[in-house]
Design an enzyme around this catalytic site. Structure first.
Site, PDB file in Angstrom:
ATOM      1  N   MET A   1       4.650   9.454   0.918  1.00 15.69           N
ATOM      2  CA  MET A   1       5.755   8.536   0.733  1.00 15.69           C
ATOM      3  C   MET A   1       5.240   7.107   0.643  1.00 15.69           C
ATOM      4  SD  MET A   1       8.661  10.131   3.279  1.00 15.69           S
ATOM      5  CE  MET A   1       9.913   8.954   2.718  1.00 15.69           C
ATOM      6  N   SER A   2       5.896   6.323  -0.197  1.00 11.57           N
ATOM      7  CA  SER A   2       5.445   4.957  -0.437  1.00 11.57           C
ATOM      8  C   SER A   2       6.344   3.912   0.219  1.00 11.57           C
ATOM      9  CB  SER A   2       5.415   4.690  -1.939  1.00 11.57           C
ATOM     10  OG  SER A   2       6.737   4.766  -2.470  1.00 11.57           O
ATOM     11  N   GLY A   3       7.532   4.323   0.655  1.00 11.95           N
ATOM     12  CA  GLY A   3       8.506   3.367   1.167  1.00 11.95           C
ATOM     13  C   GLY A   3       9.545   2.994   0.140  1.00 11.95           C
ATOM     14  N   GLY A   4       9.432   3.565  -1.078  1.00 12.21           N
ATOM     15  CA  GLY A   4      10.396   3.293  -2.132  1.00 12.21           C
ATOM     16  C   GLY A   4      11.487   4.342  -2.198  1.00 12.21           C
ATOM     17  N   VAL A   5      12.464   4.108  -3.071  1.00 10.61           N
ATOM     18  CA  VAL A   5      13.607   4.997  -3.166  1.00 10.61           C
ATOM     19  C   VAL A   5      13.226   6.356  -3.752  1.00 10.61           C
ATOM     20  CG1 VAL A   5      14.310   4.138  -5.447  1.00 10.61           C
ATOM     21  CG2 VAL A   5      16.017   5.160  -3.916  1.00 10.61           C
ATOM     22  N   ASP A   6      12.270   6.395  -4.691  1.00  9.39           N
ATOM     23  CA  ASP A   6      11.908   7.659  -5.334  1.00  9.39           C
ATOM     24  C   ASP A   6      11.296   8.647  -4.342  1.00  9.39           C
ATOM     25  OD1 ASP A   6      12.787   6.800  -7.844  1.00  9.39           O
ATOM     26  OD2 ASP A   6      10.865   5.856  -8.292  1.00  9.39           O
ATOM     27  N   SER A   7      10.348   8.203  -3.559  1.00  6.97           N
ATOM     28  CA  SER A   7       9.728   9.116  -2.592  1.00  6.97           C
ATOM     29  C   SER A   7      10.697   9.455  -1.459  1.00  6.97           C
ATOM     30  CB  SER A   7       8.427   8.522  -2.039  1.00  6.97           C
ATOM     31  OG  SER A   7       8.654   7.316  -1.341  1.00  6.97           O
TER      32      SER A   7
ATOM     33  N   MET B   1       0.021   6.490   2.502  1.00  7.36           N
ATOM     34  CA  MET B   1      -1.342   6.050   2.233  1.00  7.36           C
ATOM     35  C   MET B   1      -1.439   4.534   2.361  1.00  7.36           C
ATOM     36  SD  MET B   1      -2.528   8.258  -1.088  1.00  7.36           S
ATOM     37  CE  MET B   1      -1.575   7.164  -2.149  1.00  7.36           C
TER      38      MET B   1
ATOM     39  N   CYS C   1      -6.067   5.371  -9.413  1.00  6.56           N
ATOM     40  CA  CYS C   1      -5.524   5.528  -8.071  1.00  6.56           C
ATOM     41  C   CYS C   1      -4.978   6.944  -7.892  1.00  6.56           C
ATOM     42  CB  CYS C   1      -4.422   4.501  -7.814  1.00  6.56           C
ATOM     43  SG  CYS C   1      -3.641   4.647  -6.184  1.00  6.56           S
TER      44      CYS C   1
ATOM     45  N   CYS D   1      -1.478  -0.990  -8.912  1.00  3.49           N
ATOM     46  CA  CYS D   1      -1.371  -0.198  -7.691  1.00  3.49           C
ATOM     47  C   CYS D   1      -2.049  -0.848  -6.487  1.00  3.49           C
ATOM     48  CB  CYS D   1      -1.990   1.177  -7.944  1.00  3.49           C
ATOM     49  SG  CYS D   1      -1.790   2.370  -6.637  1.00  3.49           S
TER      50      CYS D   1
END
Length: 373
Positions: A1-7, A26, A94, A206
């Protein structure tokens, strides 16, 4: 998870499935390498948002520090290409080297799959059905093989960024957003009241942390000023800070000229940037790409025709979100090279760019632009 809405939506969708689910964040950039402090760094906000979503969904989460791997496998190689005046795409590397490389190495269980918020689709293909399309000399395993495909939302298609990941990594990948459009993802996030539902979309390179402007990255490159010369007249029109300061096809910021100038080529040996008048100048267009470091996702199964004079008919992308360009592809004169010929000339092609080849919706692999003709 990245902290965004998609993940975040990806995690929520997976909750409805019978999975043993956990989240991984990450950390790819260590701001202490730059300022000696973590104060104000953006990865902390991202990690905080991941934790908020996971707490709401009641799934465990952990952070894995991959900043060293990112630095050595992505950032330093990209800097080296920028210094040479090339146009690398760190996001592609990346995904290959970190998300589907170093991260997979940390997840040692062979039963572990990685689900991401990428807009891409994966299917499985039975090798026997491909014998008419791929070389007879290829040795197929008895099991199914993964195919990287374009998603439902073509405006968000991220197969370009995933084109370098190897088959073994693609086999362990899962893309739950494949059949959704971005607007649907936003609507689901709002319906489920996810903490990231209103978060703005992150764009650009990235690299994480405070480095959000491209010019900020260039503090790592020693300035190497040189002339900007009109390719049509040989006249010196200005100076540049380094070959990395302009991309081929980009408008050159030169004051006092009657017509806007565009970058046509760079000379590494003389440190010259050549420009031409007008965006439609013939020197900006090319019909052929010579690509190096070529990798097919199915490494043992190059498309039929690449070893023959007639070549393989496919579609090419050398810029994210560009309309796939019809082309003919065949093996180059050197190992690991491909010769890509377009049906018509294209501009904005630059050495260092990632170039992908697809067969319709099926992304087959990629390489790096070495030359244009």
């Amino acid at each position: 998870m990245s902290g965004g809405v998609d993940s975040s939506v990806t995690a929520r969708l997976l909750m409805d499935k019978d999975y043993d689910l956990s989240a991984v964040f990450m950390r790819n950039w260590d701001t202490r390498d730059e300022s000696g402090s973590d104060s104000g760094c953006e990865w902390k906000k991202d990690w905080h948002d991941v934790q908020r979503v996971c707490k709401m969904l009641d799934i465990p989460c952990r952070m894995i520090d991959l900043s060293r791997e990112y630095w050595t496998r992505v950032f330093e190689p990209s800097l080296q290409r920028w210094e040479l005046g090339q146009t690398p795409n760190p996001d592609v590397w990346c995904n290959k080297e970190v998300k589907f490389g170093a991260l997979l190495d940390h997840l040692t269980s062979k039963d572990t799959w990685i689900a991401t918020g990428h807009y891409a689709k994966k299917s499985w293909s039975s090798p026997p059905s491909l014998l008419s399309r791929f070389s007879a000399r290829s040795s197929f395993p008895s099991n199914l093989r993964p195919k990287l495909l374009r998603p439902a939302d073509r405006s968000k298609d991220q197969t370009y960024y995933l084109s370098a990941i190897p088959e073994v990594a693609l086999a362990r990948a899962f893309f739950p957003l494949a059949d959704f459009h971005k607007i649907e993802v936003r609507e689901m996030a709002k319906k489920w009241a996810l903490p990231t539902a209103q978060r703005e979309e992150s764009m650009g390179i990235c690299f994480v942390g405070e480095k959000r402007r491209f010019d900020n990255f260039l503090e790592y490159i020693t300035p190497k000023p040189g002339p900007i010369i009109d390719l049509t007249t040989g006249k010196t029109l200005g100076r540049h800070r380094g070959l990395w300061s302009y991309t081929i096809g980009q408008g050159a910021r030169i004051a006092g000229l009657p017509q806007k100038m565009f970058v046509a080529k760079k000379d590494l040996h003389t440190n010259v940037i050549y420009v031409v008048p007008g965006a439609d100048h013939a020197a900006l267009y090319h019909r052929t790409i010579i690509a190096e470091n070529w990798k097919w996702i199915w490494a043992d199964s190059p498309p039929v025709g690449t070893d023959h004079e007639q070549g393989f008919r496919g579609q090419c992308q050398f810029i994210y979100r560009m309309q796939p360009a019809p082309c003919t592809v065949k093996r180059g004169d050197s190992d690991g090279t491909m010769l890509i010929k377009f049906d018509e000339p294209y501009n904005h092609i630059a050495p260092g760019q990632i170039v992908t080849i697809s067969d319709g919706d099926w992304c087959l692999g990629c390489g790096t632009v070495a030359q244009m003709e």
